[in-house]
Scaffold this active site. Sequence first.
Site, PDB file in Angstrom:
ATOM      1  N   GLY A  56      -9.884  86.144 -71.694  1.00 38.73           N
ATOM      2  CA  GLY A  56      -9.584  85.199 -70.866  1.00 38.73           C
ATOM      3  C   GLY A  56     -10.571  83.785 -70.728  1.00 38.73           C
ATOM      4  O   GLY A  56      -9.581  82.869 -70.430  1.00 38.73           O
ATOM      5  N   ASP A 112     -11.702  83.756 -65.973  1.00 39.04           N
ATOM      6  CA  ASP A 112     -10.635  83.238 -65.780  1.00 39.04           C
ATOM      7  C   ASP A 112     -10.036  83.371 -64.843  1.00 39.04           C
ATOM      8  O   ASP A 112      -9.552  82.113 -64.240  1.00 39.04           O
ATOM      9  CB  ASP A 112      -9.648  83.947 -67.191  1.00 39.04           C
ATOM     10  CG  ASP A 112      -8.855  85.213 -66.413  1.00 39.04           C
ATOM     11  OD1 ASP A 112     -10.024  85.845 -66.268  1.00 39.04           O
ATOM     12  OD2 ASP A 112      -8.719  85.685 -67.938  1.00 39.04           O
ATOM     13  N   ASP A 115      -7.814  88.179 -59.317  1.00 42.08           N
ATOM     14  CA  ASP A 115      -6.880  88.721 -58.712  1.00 42.08           C
ATOM     15  C   ASP A 115      -7.319  89.487 -57.379  1.00 42.08           C
ATOM     16  O   ASP A 115      -7.424  89.162 -56.531  1.00 42.08           O
ATOM     17  CB  ASP A 115      -6.806  89.111 -59.892  1.00 42.08           C
ATOM     18  CG  ASP A 115      -5.184  89.910 -59.859  1.00 42.08           C
ATOM     19  OD1 ASP A 115      -4.285  89.818 -58.974  1.00 42.08           O
ATOM     20  OD2 ASP A 115      -4.209  90.373 -60.103  1.00 42.08           O
ATOM     21  N   THR A 119     -12.371  93.579 -61.018  1.00 42.28           N
ATOM     22  CA  THR A 119     -13.467  94.198 -63.086  1.00 42.28           C
ATOM     23  C   THR A 119     -14.968  92.738 -62.196  1.00 42.28           C
ATOM     24  O   THR A 119     -15.930  93.754 -62.440  1.00 42.28           O
ATOM     25  CB  THR A 119     -12.594  93.158 -63.182  1.00 42.28           C
ATOM     26  OG1 THR A 119     -11.195  93.263 -63.697  1.00 42.28           O
ATOM     27  CG2 THR A 119     -13.158  93.222 -64.879  1.00 42.28           C
TER      28      THR A 119
HETATM   29  P1  IMP Z   1      -9.087  91.859 -61.321  1.00 39.89           P
HETATM   30  O1  IMP Z   1     -10.111  92.705 -60.994  1.00 39.89           O
HETATM   31  O2  IMP Z   1      -7.580  92.050 -59.835  1.00 39.89           O
HETATM   32  O3  IMP Z   1      -9.054  90.776 -60.229  1.00 39.89           O
HETATM   33  O4  IMP Z   1      -8.412  91.609 -62.402  1.00 39.89           O
HETATM   34  C1  IMP Z   1      -8.819  90.082 -62.942  1.00 39.89           C
HETATM   35  C2  IMP Z   1      -8.339  90.584 -64.505  1.00 39.89           C
HETATM   36  O5  IMP Z   1      -6.683  90.346 -64.398  1.00 39.89           O
HETATM   37  C3  IMP Z   1      -8.121  88.921 -64.795  1.00 39.89           C
HETATM   38  O6  IMP Z   1      -9.499  88.381 -66.197  1.00 39.89           O
HETATM   39  C4  IMP Z   1      -7.071  88.733 -66.214  1.00 39.89           C
HETATM   40  O7  IMP Z   1      -7.341  89.053 -67.320  1.00 39.89           O
HETATM   41  C5  IMP Z   1      -6.110  89.455 -65.540  1.00 39.89           C
HETATM   42  N1  IMP Z   1      -4.664  88.684 -64.355  1.00 39.89           N
HETATM   43  C6  IMP Z   1      -4.722  89.046 -62.854  1.00 39.89           C
HETATM   44  N2  IMP Z   1      -3.791  88.178 -62.403  1.00 39.89           N
HETATM   45  C7  IMP Z   1      -3.487  87.223 -63.850  1.00 39.89           C
HETATM   46  C8  IMP Z   1      -3.042  86.783 -64.179  1.00 39.89           C
HETATM   47  O8  IMP Z   1      -1.540  85.863 -63.598  1.00 39.89           O
HETATM   48  N3  IMP Z   1      -2.493  86.196 -65.568  1.00 39.89           N
HETATM   49  C9  IMP Z   1      -3.266  86.482 -66.754  1.00 39.89           C
HETATM   50  N4  IMP Z   1      -4.033  87.720 -66.226  1.00 39.89           N
HETATM   51  C10 IMP Z   1      -4.351  87.856 -64.994  1.00 39.89           C
END
Ligand code: IMP
Length: 186
Positions: A56, A112, A115, A119
Site C-alpha cells: 500500500g 498507507d 485503520d 498491524t
Molecule cells: P489495521 O491493522 O486495521 O490498521 O489495517 C491497516 C491495513 O488495512 C492497511 O495497511 C490497508 O492495507 C488496509 N485498509 C484499511 N482501511 C482501508 C481502506 O479504507 N482502503 C484500503 N485499505 C484499507
Amino acid sequence: MSTSRMPEVLRRTGGREIKGIVFDEATIQRRVDELGAEITAAYPDGDLLVLGLLKGSFLFLADLVRRIERPLQVDFLVASSYGSGTQSSGNVRLVYDPETDIEGKHILLVEDIIDTGKTLQRLVQLLSARRPRSMAICTLLDKHLAPEPPKELRFVGFDCPPAFVVGYGLDHAENYRHLPYIVDLA
Ligand code: IMP
Ligand code: MG
C-alpha cells in the site's frame, strides 16, 4: 468532489463504482511536500532508514523520499496479518524481512492507512526488539479508529473519513492502486 474529469474506464475498474474523489492529486502532492520538509527537519543527524510497508505504501513512499533532503536508505517490509475474518487480527508475520541492519538507526516506518492500528502495533514491537536508535511512523491516512494510537505515530498526511478508500497505493482486491488520487467506493 467531482469525478467528471476521471476517464470513464477508470470509474468501472475493479468491479466497484467509484463514488467521488476524497483527495485529489494536487492536494496529495502538496501535503507530501510538507511531510518531506517536516521529516527533513526532524532528523538533523544519524542514519535514517525509511521502511515502506508493502504494497500500500509504494507510491507514497516513492514520492515522499524524493522530498526528504538528507541522506537515507530505503527498504521494505511485507507483513501478513492472519486469523479469522476480514478484520485485521493483530497476528502479524513478516513475509519479507528487510535485509538492511536496523540497530542504531532512525527507523521511519511508512504506511498507507491506519485503520485499527493492529498491524502497526505488532510491527513496531517486532522492529523495536532490533534496537533502533529511534522509531517513528509516517502514515498517509489516519482513520482515527485505533483504540490506542501507537505512540510512535509522528507524521500524518490526512485525517481520513470513515469510508473505504482506494487509489495512490491503496487497493480493493488489488485494484485501483495506480490511481494518482484517492477515491471512495460506492
Ligand atoms: P489495521 O491493522 O486495521 O490498521 O489495517 C491497516 C491495513 O488495512 C492497511 O495497511 C490497508 O492495507 C488496509 N485498509 C484499511 N482501511 C482501508 C481502506 O479504507 N482502503 C484500503 N485499505 C484499507
Ligand atoms: Mg490492503
